[in-house]
Scaffold this active site. Sequence first.
Site, PDB file in Angstrom:
ATOM      1  N   ASP A  10       0.813  -0.947  -0.049  1.00  0.00           N
ATOM      2  CA  ASP A  10      -0.057  -0.273  -0.058  1.00  0.00           C
ATOM      3  C   ASP A  10       0.687   1.285   0.081  1.00  0.00           C
ATOM      4  O   ASP A  10       2.175   1.005   0.455  1.00  0.00           O
ATOM      5  CB  ASP A  10      -0.867  -0.117   1.298  1.00  0.00           C
ATOM      6  N   ASP A  53       3.594   1.985  -4.525  1.00  0.00           N
ATOM      7  CA  ASP A  53       2.854   2.864  -5.596  1.00  0.00           C
ATOM      8  C   ASP A  53       2.478   1.862  -6.871  1.00  0.00           C
ATOM      9  O   ASP A  53       3.130   1.758  -7.621  1.00  0.00           O
ATOM     10  CB  ASP A  53       3.194   4.127  -5.903  1.00  0.00           C
ATOM     11  N   VAL A  54       1.382   1.547  -6.781  1.00  0.00           N
ATOM     12  CA  VAL A  54       0.867   0.497  -7.841  1.00  0.00           C
ATOM     13  C   VAL A  54       1.077   1.151  -9.148  1.00  0.00           C
ATOM     14  O   VAL A  54       1.023   0.525 -10.266  1.00  0.00           O
ATOM     15  CB  VAL A  54      -0.428  -0.062  -7.927  1.00  0.00           C
ATOM     16  N   ASN A 110      -5.949  -4.919  -5.886  1.00  0.00           N
ATOM     17  CA  ASN A 110      -7.123  -4.428  -5.155  1.00  0.00           C
ATOM     18  C   ASN A 110      -6.966  -2.996  -4.882  1.00  0.00           C
ATOM     19  O   ASN A 110      -7.942  -2.340  -4.742  1.00  0.00           O
ATOM     20  CB  ASN A 110      -7.142  -5.154  -3.855  1.00  0.00           C
ATOM     21  N   TYR A 142     -13.760   6.708 -12.769  1.00  0.00           N
ATOM     22  CA  TYR A 142     -14.093   5.537 -12.062  1.00  0.00           C
ATOM     23  C   TYR A 142     -14.826   4.390 -12.736  1.00  0.00           C
ATOM     24  O   TYR A 142     -14.346   3.198 -12.880  1.00  0.00           O
ATOM     25  CB  TYR A 142     -14.863   5.773 -10.543  1.00  0.00           C
ATOM     26  N   LYS A 172     -12.756   1.055 -14.126  1.00  0.00           N
ATOM     27  CA  LYS A 172     -13.202  -0.292 -13.709  1.00  0.00           C
ATOM     28  C   LYS A 172     -13.743  -1.149 -14.828  1.00  0.00           C
ATOM     29  O   LYS A 172     -13.651  -2.381 -14.725  1.00  0.00           O
ATOM     30  CB  LYS A 172     -14.397  -0.271 -12.572  1.00  0.00           C
TER      31      LYS A 172
HETATM   32  N1  NAD Z   1     -15.901   0.852  -0.994  1.00  0.00           N
HETATM   33  C1  NAD Z   1     -16.587   0.551  -2.005  1.00  0.00           C
HETATM   34  O1  NAD Z   1     -17.851   0.931  -2.143  1.00  0.00           O
HETATM   35  C2  NAD Z   1     -16.086   0.096  -3.400  1.00  0.00           C
HETATM   36  C3  NAD Z   1     -16.883  -0.375  -4.167  1.00  0.00           C
HETATM   37  C4  NAD Z   1     -16.629  -1.165  -5.426  1.00  0.00           C
HETATM   38  C5  NAD Z   1     -15.218  -1.260  -5.503  1.00  0.00           C
HETATM   39  N2  NAD Z   1     -14.401  -0.923  -4.539  1.00  0.00           N
HETATM   40  C6  NAD Z   1     -13.043  -1.004  -4.791  1.00  0.00           C
HETATM   41  O2  NAD Z   1     -12.360  -1.604  -3.818  1.00  0.00           O
HETATM   42  C7  NAD Z   1     -10.864  -1.537  -3.694  1.00  0.00           C
HETATM   43  C8  NAD Z   1     -10.508  -1.545  -2.243  1.00  0.00           C
HETATM   44  O3  NAD Z   1     -10.916  -0.063  -1.909  1.00  0.00           O
HETATM   45  P1  NAD Z   1     -11.676   0.272  -0.398  1.00  0.00           P
HETATM   46  O4  NAD Z   1     -13.192   0.483  -0.417  1.00  0.00           O
HETATM   47  O5  NAD Z   1     -11.208  -0.794   0.498  1.00  0.00           O
HETATM   48  O6  NAD Z   1     -11.094   1.881   0.020  1.00  0.00           O
HETATM   49  P2  NAD Z   1      -9.813   2.144   0.649  1.00  0.00           P
HETATM   50  O7  NAD Z   1      -9.847   3.595   0.358  1.00  0.00           O
HETATM   51  O8  NAD Z   1     -10.181   1.754   2.013  1.00  0.00           O
HETATM   52  O9  NAD Z   1      -8.612   1.278   0.287  1.00  0.00           O
HETATM   53  C9  NAD Z   1      -7.981   1.594  -0.805  1.00  0.00           C
HETATM   54  C10 NAD Z   1      -6.285   1.450  -0.355  1.00  0.00           C
HETATM   55  O10 NAD Z   1      -5.675   1.611  -1.855  1.00  0.00           O
HETATM   56  C11 NAD Z   1      -4.725   2.209  -1.332  1.00  0.00           C
HETATM   57  N3  NAD Z   1      -3.965   2.965  -2.514  1.00  0.00           N
HETATM   58  C12 NAD Z   1      -4.536   4.166  -3.233  1.00  0.00           C
HETATM   59  N4  NAD Z   1      -3.603   4.470  -4.208  1.00  0.00           N
HETATM   60  C13 NAD Z   1      -2.557   3.637  -4.203  1.00  0.00           C
HETATM   61  C14 NAD Z   1      -1.382   3.336  -5.101  1.00  0.00           C
HETATM   62  N5  NAD Z   1      -1.275   4.482  -5.939  1.00  0.00           N
HETATM   63  N6  NAD Z   1      -0.600   2.501  -4.680  1.00  0.00           N
HETATM   64  C15 NAD Z   1      -0.741   1.527  -3.853  1.00  0.00           C
HETATM   65  N7  NAD Z   1      -1.990   1.530  -2.892  1.00  0.00           N
HETATM   66  C16 NAD Z   1      -3.004   2.723  -3.344  1.00  0.00           C
HETATM   67  C17 NAD Z   1      -5.161   3.284  -0.359  1.00  0.00           C
HETATM   68  O11 NAD Z   1      -3.833   3.670   0.414  1.00  0.00           O
HETATM   69  C18 NAD Z   1      -5.996   2.384   0.579  1.00  0.00           C
HETATM   70  O12 NAD Z   1      -5.290   1.664   1.412  1.00  0.00           O
HETATM   71  C19 NAD Z   1     -10.709  -0.448  -4.863  1.00  0.00           C
HETATM   72  O13 NAD Z   1     -10.291  -1.075  -6.030  1.00  0.00           O
HETATM   73  C20 NAD Z   1     -11.937   0.250  -4.931  1.00  0.00           C
HETATM   74  O14 NAD Z   1     -12.323   0.793  -6.287  1.00  0.00           O
HETATM   75  C21 NAD Z   1     -14.871  -0.109  -3.596  1.00  0.00           C
END
Ligand code: NAD
Length: 249
Positions: free
Chosen positions: A40, A64-65, A91, A157, A161
């Site tokens: 992360d 950083d992905v 993720n 977004y 996706k």
């Molecule tokens: N929360 C929702 O409702 C939801 C719905 C559908 C899909 N998602 C997807 O689920 C996944 C996880 O999201 P979440 O809801 O747990 O959000 P979150 O913000 O809690 O977690 C996302 C994590 O990604 C990390 N991150 C961001 N940019 C980064 C980078 N460049 N390199 C490495 N790490 C990075 C952040 O620091 C964070 O810890 C994401 O892909 C999101 O698009 C979330």
Amino acid sequence: MSSSISEVTRVVLVTGAAGGLGAAVARRLAEPGTALVLCDLDPAGLETVAGSLDGTPVRTQVVDVGDAAQVDAAVATAVEEFGGLHVMVNNAGVIAPNARLHNLTAADWDLQLRVNLMGVVHGTTAAIRVMRKAGGGSIINTASVAGLTAWAYAAPYCATKAAVVHLTKVAAVEYAKERIRVNCVCPGTFESGMSAKIPREAMAAMEAKHPLGFGTPEDLAGAFAYLAGDESRWTTGAAIVVDGGYAAP
Ligand SMILES: NC(=O)c1ccc[n+]([C@@H]2O[C@H](COP(=O)([O-])OP(=O)(O)OC[C@H]3O[C@@H](n4cnc5c(N)ncnc54)[C@H](O)[C@@H]3O)[C@@H](O)[C@H]2O)c1
């Protein structure tokens, strides 16, 4: 039950592992015999998640992905520390502030393309290089129902996706002969660091569209466990929707 490194039979790398869903997936996959590499941007968040995985061999790495070299280095950690990479969970994801297309900036597009799409491209590519040599593996991408349905005010977004869903299918077709399975999970909305950035009134309207209401990260973790394990051995190229019924109508 705890595992020592000598007992490791499965190595899993999770990106975005400090976030809501990544942490839940890491906890779900931390079974005896599994070692984890958690990646992360957030070092303190990574340490918190690692600290909750008592007994599981874990390495954390700030990554950083959006940077291919950093993702390659994280995969190298899995190989050097634990002897391989069996499951790659791409993720990490971001969402920009809600805006209609004419109000979006180039920076909004750049960030979401870089993290949501290129982050998955980098993780998939790095994992494939290792898994081809090892004779197979499972790659799991976190997409979204936003990649299958149109959300107003979230064009980058949704577009990124949707690209992840299609990238997943292409990679599945390209690498099936090498026993690398590539699937994605399409979550509906759940509370996390990401959803906390969405205006509360937008969240209320969104919740009304989920017949089962909002989920939790733990409600999604089982889909990742299925795709990571042998029970899904004949599943590839799938976009598994776990959304409380959001996309059903
Ligand atoms: N929360 C929702 O409702 C939801 C719905 C559908 C899909 N998602 C997807 O689920 C996944 C996880 O999201 P979440 O809801 O747990 O959000 P979150 O913000 O809690 O977690 C996302 C994590 O990604 C990390 N991150 C961001 N940019 C980064 C980078 N460049 N390199 C490495 N790490 C990075 C952040 O620091 C964070 O810890 C994401 O892909 C999101 O698009 C979330």
